[in-house]
Design an enzyme around this catalytic site. Structure first.
Site, PDB file in Angstrom:
ATOM      1  N   GLY A 100       0.814  -1.228   0.000  1.00 36.50           N
ATOM      2  CA  GLY A 100       0.000   0.000   0.000  1.00 36.50           C
ATOM      3  C   GLY A 100       0.837   1.263   0.000  1.00 36.50           C
ATOM      4  O   GLY A 100       1.981   1.274   0.476  1.00 36.50           O
ATOM      5  N   CYS A 105       1.976   2.281   3.397  1.00 42.79           N
ATOM      6  CA  CYS A 105       2.503   1.200   4.224  1.00 42.79           C
ATOM      7  C   CYS A 105       3.996   1.374   4.447  1.00 42.79           C
ATOM      8  O   CYS A 105       4.729   1.699   3.504  1.00 42.79           O
ATOM      9  CB  CYS A 105       2.338  -0.148   3.531  1.00 42.79           C
ATOM     10  SG  CYS A 105       0.663  -0.534   3.153  1.00 42.79           S
ATOM     11  N   GLY A 112      -3.634  -3.094  -2.449  1.00 50.28           N
ATOM     12  CA  GLY A 112      -2.491  -2.224  -2.177  1.00 50.28           C
ATOM     13  C   GLY A 112      -1.575  -2.062  -3.374  1.00 50.28           C
ATOM     14  O   GLY A 112      -1.348  -2.999  -4.146  1.00 50.28           O
ATOM     15  N   SER A 160       8.411   3.549 -20.820  1.00 47.28           N
ATOM     16  CA  SER A 160       6.949   3.447 -20.644  1.00 47.28           C
ATOM     17  C   SER A 160       6.342   4.737 -20.109  1.00 47.28           C
ATOM     18  O   SER A 160       5.129   4.928 -20.178  1.00 47.28           O
ATOM     19  CB  SER A 160       6.617   2.319 -19.660  1.00 47.28           C
ATOM     20  OG  SER A 160       7.224   1.124 -20.060  1.00 47.28           O
TER      21      SER A 160
END
Ligand code: XMP
Length: 476
Positions: A298, A301, A335, A468
Site C-alpha cells: 500500500g 505502508c 495495495g 513506458s
C-alpha cells in the site's frame, strides 16, 4: 539459501494480443468478489478510515463495485454506516425512519441529521401513518414547535405492490419527492423516494442485494469485540465481512475466521492480508470465501521498512491466485494500485478484484475535510497502522490495542499523508474502468477471465520502464 524472485507492477508489461474488439463497450468487467457475491466492476474501496464510510460505499455500489466500511468506529457507528448504505439506493426503503407527532421540531432535525436523511414519516403507536415532515415543513418552524403542528397531514400514499412506473407517475402528478407505502389499514410498509428512482435508472450496473439494496461490506478485527461486532453488522445488513489484520497468515486470523463462520455459517467472509500461497491455502482451509492479498504494497505502508517483511504485489497475487483457482476462491489484490494499468496487471495475474485506497482517498465521498496548502486542495489519507489512526482505534474498538496499552510501545507500520483533492469518486471509477476495459482489449479479451487466460507478461528493464513513462517532453 535460495532466493525467490519477486516482481511488482512496474517490473512487467502485458504483451499486446490480437483483438477483435471494436469498442470498449464490448468488454465485460463483471467479476466475483467472493464465493457467492458477484459485482459489475472489479473495484473495492479499502476499509480505511480516510476512504470508506457510507458515502464512499454507496457510490462504489452505485458504480457496480463495493465498499468495505472500516472498523475504527464503535459497533453502533459502524452498523449505522451499513444501514445508511442499505437505505441509500433501495427502490423501496423498508422500515423508513419515523417520528411520533408529540415530539418537537428540534428532535426531528437531530434525528434526520444523525441519519443523513431529509424527511421523516409521522406515525402513531401502531405505526399508522398520520403525516410527514420534510425539509420544507421544518425550514422556518420554531425548534420548539410540536411535530403535529408543522407536519403535512394530507399525505399522498400508495399501496404495497405499487410498481416503479406507477410510483413515478404519482410522484410526478403530485410534484412530491416521497411516497409512503401503506397497507389497507394505513400501516407504514415502506417508502419510495424520487432520488432512489432516479438512482435506479441512472446506475443500471449498481451492485444490489436480493432486496434491491446496495451491496456493502464491513471490516472486523480478530480480538476483543469482533464476534459481537460481526453480529451487529450482519443484523444491519452487511453482505460480506472482512477479517482484516496486517498479518493475516496468523493463528489470530485463522481462529477469527473459524469463530465467525461457526457463529454465522451463512456469513460471506473475506480474510487477509496475506502474500503467499501457504497463507492463501490456510485461510481457504479455515473457510473463507475470498482472500485479500497484499503485505506492504500500500501507498501508506511502511511494513516492509519497519519489519523487512513482504512480497512484491504481482508475485504475491500470482502465487495466491494459483491456490485460489484450485479451490474456486476469488483473490483480491490489495495495495499498490496507482493507475488503471496496475489494476489491469493485478487482474491479469489472477486477482478477481482490486482493493483501492489512495486513488479513492481525496474524493468527495472519502471521510474528512478538504484542506488547502499553497493554494492546492488536499485531504488526509493515512495508514490504518499509523500512529494517528491507532489513537482513533484505541477509543473505538474494544481489545484492539491490548498489545499496545502504552502508546510508547506502539510501532507504526503506516504513515499519515495528504492526497490531492480529486472531486467525485464516480469520475475516478470511470477512468479506472475505462483503462481496464482498454487493457482487456490489448490482451485480446472480452472478460477478465479471458484476460487471465490470454495474459502474457514480459519482464522489463529500467530502460523499458523509463520508456513506458512520458519522456523527453515537458509536461504541461
Ligand atoms: P493503496 O496503495 O491503494 O493501499 O493506498 C491501500 C491498502 O494499504 C493497506 N494499508 C496498510 N498497510 N500499514 C500497512 O502496511 C498501514 O498502516 C496500512 N493502512 C492500510 C491496506 O491493505 C489498504 O487496503
Amino acid at each position: 539459501m535460495e532466493f525467490k524472485e519477486g516482481l511488482t507492477f512496474d517490473d512487467v508489461l502485458l504483451v499486446p494480443k490480437y483483438s477483435d474488439i471494436t469498442s470498449r463497450s464490448q468488454t465485460d468487467l463483471s467479476t466475483r468478489l467472493s464465493r457467492n457475491i458477484s459485482i459489475s466492476i472489479p473495484f473495492v474501496s479499502a476499509n480505511m478510515d480516510t476512504v470508506t464510510e457510507s458515502s464512499m460505499a454507496s457510490a462504489m455500489a452505485r458504480a457496480g463495485g463495493i465498499g468495505i466500511i472500516h472498523r475504527f468506529l464503535t459497533i453502533k457507528e459502524q452498523s449505522g454506516e451499513i444501514l445508511k448504505v442499505k437505505r441509500s439506493g433501495s427502490v423501496m426503503i423498508e422500515n423508513p425512519y419515523s417520528i411520533s407527532s408529540d415530539k418537537h421540531v428540534q428532535d426531528a432535525l437531530d434525528y434526520a441529521k444523525d441519519r443523513d436523511i431529509s424527511g421523516l414519516l409521522v406515525v402513531d403507536s401502531s405505526f399508522k401513518l398520520i403525516g410527514i415532515v420534510t425539509e420544507r415543513d421544518l425550514l422556518f418552524a420554531s425548534k420548539t414547535d410540536k411535530i403535529q403542528d408543522v407536519m403535512t397531514k394530507d399525505v399522498v400514499t400508495a399501496k404495497l405492490g405499487v410498481t416503479l412506473d406507477e410510483s413515478k407517475e404519482i410522484l410526478h402528478k403530485h410534484r412530491i419527492e416521497k411516497l409512503p407505502i401503506v397497507d389497507d389499514s394505513g400501516i407504514v410498509k415502506g417508502l419510495i423516494t424520487s432520488k432512489d428512482i432516479t438512482n435506479n435508472a441512472d446506475f443500471p450496473n449498481a451492485s444490489k442485494d436480493k432486496k434491491g439494496r446496495p451491496l456493502v461490506g464491513a471490516a472486523v478485527g480478530v480480538k476483543g469485540d469482533f464476534l459481537e461486532r460481526s453480529e451487529s453488522l450482519l443484523n444491519a445488513g452487511a453482505d460480506v465481512l472482512v477479517v482484516d489484520i496486517a498479518h493475516g497468515h496468523s493463528e489470530n486470523a485463522i481462529n477469527a475466521v473459524r469463530y465467525i463462520k461457526k457463529a454465522f455459517p451463512n456469513c460471506e467472509l473475506i480474510a487477509g492480508n496475506i502474500a503467499t500461497a501457504r497463507g492463501a491455502q490456510d485461510l481457504i482451509s479455515a473457510g473463507v470465501d475470498a482472500v485479500k492479498v497484499g503485505v506492504g504494497s500500500g501507498s501508506i505502508c511502511i511494513t516492509r521498512v519497519i519489519t523487512g517483511s513482504g512480497v512484491p504485489q504481482l508475485t504475491a497475487v500470482i502465487d495466491c491466485a494459483k491456490v485460489g483457482q484450485e479451490h474456486d476462491i476469488p483473490i483480491i489484490s490489495d495495495g499498490g494500485t496507482r493507475t488503471s494499468g496496475d489494476a489491469t496487471k493485478a487482474l491479469a495475474s489472477g486477482a478477481s478484484t482490486v482493493m483501492i485506497g489512495s486513488m479513492l482517498g481525496g474524493t468527495d465521498e472519502s471521510p474528512g475535510t478538504v484542506l488547502t496548502k499553497n493554494g492546492k486542495r488536499f485531504k488526509v489519507y493515512r495508514g490504518m497502522a499509523s500512529l494517528a489512526a491507532s489513537l482513533g482505534r484505541k477509543s473505538k474498538e474494544a481489545g484492539s490495542m491490548s498489545l499496545y496499552d502504552d502508546l510508547n510501545d506502539y510501532v507504526a507500520e503506516g504513515v499519515e499523508a495528504m492526497v490531492p483533492y480529486k472531486g467525485t469518486v464516480t469520475d475516478i471509477l470511470k477512468q479506472l474502468t475505462g483503462g481496464v476495459r482498454s487493457g482487456l482489449s490489448y490482451c485480446g479479451a472480452h472478460t477478465i477471465l479471458q484476460m487471465q487466460e490470454n495474459a502474457e507478461f514480459i519482464k522489463i528493464s529500467r530502460a523499458g520502464f523509463a520508456e513506458s513513462q512520458p519522456h523527453d517532453v515537458s509536461l504541461m
